[in-house]
Design a protein around this motif. Sequence first.
Motif, short mmCIF file in Angstrom:
data_model
loop_
_atom_site.label_atom_id
_atom_site.label_comp_id
_atom_site.label_asym_id
_atom_site.label_seq_id
_atom_site.Cartn_x
_atom_site.Cartn_y
_atom_site.Cartn_z
N GLY B 23 0.81 -1.21 0.00
CA GLY B 23 0.00 0.00 0.00
C GLY B 23 0.84 1.26 0.00
O GLY B 23 2.06 1.23 0.19
N VAL B 77 1.63 -9.95 -7.38
CA VAL B 77 0.41 -9.14 -7.43
C VAL B 77 -0.62 -9.88 -8.27
O VAL B 77 -0.43 -10.08 -9.47
CB VAL B 77 0.70 -7.75 -8.05
N GLU B 169 4.64 -1.59 -7.70
CA GLU B 169 3.27 -2.03 -7.52
C GLU B 169 2.31 -0.84 -7.35
O GLU B 169 1.27 -0.77 -8.01
CB GLU B 169 3.18 -2.95 -6.30
N GLU B 170 2.67 0.06 -6.48
CA GLU B 170 1.77 1.17 -6.20
C GLU B 170 1.65 2.10 -7.39
O GLU B 170 0.56 2.61 -7.68
CB GLU B 170 2.25 1.94 -4.97
N GLU B 193 -7.59 -4.93 -12.07
CA GLU B 193 -7.78 -4.65 -10.64
C GLU B 193 -6.91 -5.61 -9.85
O GLU B 193 -6.75 -6.77 -10.24
CB GLU B 193 -9.24 -4.90 -10.23
N ARG B 194 -6.40 -5.12 -8.75
CA ARG B 194 -5.66 -6.03 -7.87
C ARG B 194 -6.63 -6.90 -7.08
O ARG B 194 -7.67 -6.45 -6.65
CB ARG B 194 -4.79 -5.23 -6.91
N ASP B 196 -6.71 -8.32 -3.80
CA ASP B 196 -5.91 -8.16 -2.59
C ASP B 196 -5.76 -9.43 -1.76
O ASP B 196 -4.73 -9.67 -1.16
CB ASP B 196 -6.51 -7.04 -1.72
N ASP B 197 -6.81 -10.25 -1.77
CA ASP B 197 -6.75 -11.48 -0.96
C ASP B 197 -5.62 -12.40 -1.42
O ASP B 197 -5.18 -13.26 -0.66
CB ASP B 197 -8.06 -12.28 -1.10
N ARG B 199 -2.71 -11.30 -2.86
CA ARG B 199 -1.39 -10.67 -2.91
C ARG B 199 -0.46 -11.45 -2.00
O ARG B 199 -0.78 -11.79 -0.88
CB ARG B 199 -1.50 -9.22 -2.42
N ASP B 351 3.53 -14.10 5.16
CA ASP B 351 2.14 -13.71 4.88
C ASP B 351 1.23 -14.42 5.88
O ASP B 351 1.41 -15.60 6.18
CB ASP B 351 1.74 -14.14 3.45
#
Lengths: 441, 420
Positions: B23, B77, B169-170, B193-194, B196-197, B199, B351
Motif C-alpha cells: 500500500g 500481485v 506495484e503502487e 484490478e488487484r 488483494d486477498d 497478494r 504472509d
Amino acid sequence: MHERDIDRRTFVRSTGATAGALALAGCAGFGADDSDENGADDSTGDDELPTPAFPEVEDPPDAVYLPTHRESMRVLEPVEAGDYTLAPMLSYPHPFWLVTGSGGEDGVQRVDPEQSGGVHLMFVVWDEETNVVLPVDTGAEIAVSLDGERVGSPQSAWPMISQEMGFHFGDNVPLEEEGTYAIEVEIPPLSVRTTGDLEGRFTESATATFEFEYDREFMLEVTDGVEYLDEAEWGEPGALEPMAHGAHADDEHGDGDGDDGDHDHDGDGHGDEHDHGDHDHHAAIPYSALPPAEAYPGTHLEPVDDSNESSSRDDGGPEADDLPRSGDAAFVATLLESDSRLADGEDYYVLVSPRTPYNRVPLADMSLRAAVERDGETVTDDATLEQTIDGEYDLHYGTSLADVRSGDSVAIQIESPPQVARHQGYETAFLEMPPIELRVP
Amino acid sequence: MTLPDRSALSRRDYLRSLVAVGGASALAACTSEGDDVEIPSGTDDPDSLPERQHAWNDALTRDDDGNVRPPEHHVLVALSLVDDPTDEARERVEAALQELERAYEWSNEGLLFTLGYTPAYFDRFDGSLPDEVDLPEPRAVIGHVDAFDEFDALLHLASDHSQVVLEAEEGLFGEADEFNGQEIETDLMDVFERVDDHRRTGFVGPGLPAEHTDISGVPDSVPEDAPFFMGFRSGFAESQATEDRVTIEDGPFAGATTQHVESMTIQLRTWLEQDSHYQRVAKMFSPEHADEDLTGDIGEALGGSSGLTDERIEATESDARGGVVGHAQKAARAREDGDPLLLRRDFNTVDGDTPGLHFLSLQAGIEEFVRVREAMEGDDLDAPNANNGIRSYIFPNQRGNYLVPPRSLRALPAAAPDEA
C-alpha cells in the motif's frame, strides 16, 4: 499372567511420598512475561502452574524398561470422522524420542518441550467395527485454534508408542494462554495395505474436531495424577500396564488411583475385551494390543537354536519368552496355507507380527524382508514383507510365497526398525535389530 | 492494514514487514527509510532486453560457488481484468511495463518482473492455446489444497530493494506518482484490478529468516546465516534447470515458459526444535548426506551442488526401506538425462503472520512440474510419512498455473496469437 506385569497398587503405595515432591519440581506460568523475572527460586505463585518432573534413568538397558512414572492424562470423548474413530488425550508437555532411519545413535533424538506451557496432545485412531487401532504413520495433520483464531502453523502428529497408551499419535503443543482450544485433526486415507474386514476402507480423508479447556485446573489435574515408581524399579526390564481404558471420557482423569479394572488389561487384553463396557455411557477406547501368538493360525515358525535373543532371556513372561526376539521385539511368524484369505492363489502366506514384549503393542513402520533356504540352497531371496492391517490379525508384515515347506529355514531381515517416536521406556528398544533365523517345523 | 512498529524491529525486518503490508503508506514509510539508496535506472530501448520475460539469471549476481543469487524482495500481485482485452488495453499494458523498464535497471539492483496468465484468463478466447503450451487448470497434485489461482494474471516483482517492489506495484495502480524519480504516464488501472486477498510477498537471502523470529511459529533456532526458513541453502546451480530448459521452443509462444506457484505454510517449530541436525539433513538431502556430514550447518559445505550423485539418487528406494529418505534425493529422481526440469524461484514468506514458502517454479510445461512434485512427495516409497523427506513439515494451501509469454506477447495475449 505375565510375571513382569506390574501391580500398580504397589507403586502407588511405595511412591506416594516422593510423588508429591517430584511433582512440584517445575513451574510454569501463563503469560510468562511478568513472572520469574525476580530471580527467586521456583515457587508456585498464584499464576504459576506445576509441571511434573521427568527424572533421568541412568544407563537404561537396550530393551524395554520400566520408566520413572505413570503419566497422567485427561481423556476426552471419542470423535467419529468418516471411517475413523479418534480418542483425544491430553497431558502435560514432556520429553519423547524421535527415531529416524537405522536406529543408530544419530537417528534417535530426545525431544524436550520448548516451553512448559502447553499440552502433550495425543490421540488414538481406530476402526469402530473391528476395534483395531490403526497403527501406521498416515500423516495426520493438526491445526490448533483459540477462540476461532488459528494458533501457530499446522503440524503433523508423530506416530508414537508408549507403554500405557500403546500406539497413538501425538506431540507437545505449546500454548501461551488459558482458554478453550479447538483442535482439528485431518486424517488422510490409509496408505498401507488393508485386508479382511478393513479391506477397501479408510480410502477417504476425514476431519475430526474437539475442544478442551486449558487452564490451571487441567494442569493441576494431570500433574496430581502422575505416579512415580519406586526409584529402584526405574530402568528395570519390564513395562507398565496399559492404562485403564475404562478411561472414561470425562473430567475424571483416566489414570486415577487403583480404581477399576487394571486387572483386565494385563493379560490377554486384546481390543475386543475392552469395549461394550458395563462402565457407563462413554465409549471405551481400545488399546493397541495385538492378539497373543496362539490366536494366529497356520504353522508357527520356530527359532533356530541359539540364533536369537529369546533363548537367553527369562524375564519376558511366558508368551514372549517363547517367541524369537530382535532388539527386544517379540516376533510371531506363521505360515498360512493357500486356503487363507491372505494368500495369493495357490501360494502360502508368511505373516510376521512384531510386537512389544510385554503389552503386545504393534511395531509399525518397519521394513522387513524374508529369505527362504532349503538344504543350504536359496529358494526365495529377498521377499519384501508388506505392511498390512488386517481386521483379525491386525498389523503385520506379509507376503505370498510359492514354495516353502517343512524343514526350510526362513531368515527375517529387518531393514529398518519401527520408525515411530517413543515415550520413556521404549526409546532404547527396537533399534538395533539383527536378523531372525527361523525354521518351518 | 496498519504499518509495523518501527521501533520494535530492526531496519531490515521493518522493510520486509512493509513489503508484506503493502500500500501507499507502506511505500512512503519504506521510501523514507531508503533515502540514501541509489537505484539504477533502466533503458529506453526495449529491444535491448531479452525476449524471454523469465531471462533473469544473466541480470543477477552469483555467489562464490556459482549459484544464482535471487533478489531479496518479492511481491506477487494478483490481477483481475476489468474488461475483456482490447488492442487499446494491450497498448496500455505494454506502455506501463515499458515505463517500469525505463525507470529501473533490469537487475536485482533495479527491478525484475514477469507477467503471467492463468488458464482462466485464456478461457475467454474463442481459440485454444497451441499444442506447444501445456497449461492445464491447477489441481491439487498431492494431498489437497484449499484454493486455486482463478484470477487472470500474476505480476511477479523482484528486487533487492524493498522500496522498488512497493513503488512499482503502487505506481502501476495509481498510488505513486513516480517510478524511481520518473513521472508515471501510464498505469494499469483501467485494465486490471488487484485481487488483494491473493497478494503474496516474501524474501530470500542469508540471515533474512532469522530476522523473523518475532513471528509466532518462527523459532529462535532458525540458523543465523540461513537463506531459507528450513535452514539450508537451496537453488544449487546443479539442481536448477537452465532458462533454456524451461523455455517453450516452438509455436506462437516460443520464448514463453510455464509457471507454477504453490503456497504453503511450514511447521518450523518441530523441524528446528525437535529434529536434530542429523535428522534434518537426512530428510532434506539424503541419509548419506547425514551419515557423511556433507552439508555443513546450512548447506554451505555443498558448494554449487546438492551433492546428489547418480548413486544417491538411485538409492532413494532402498534408503526409504531403511526408514528415511531425503527431499532433494526424491525430487532428483525426476531428472531427465541428469538434467533438472524445474527452475525454482521460490521465496520465504510471513504472509498471514505464519512462516511459509511460495514455491514458484518455471518449467517448459506444467506436466513436468507435476512429475517432479510427485517424485518429491514420494508416495511410491516405503518410508513412513514423518521420515519421507520434508512432507510432514509443509502444508500446501494454494496453487496456480500460469503461462509467462515472451516479452513481445506479454500484454494480454490471445490464446491463439496467430489468429488474433
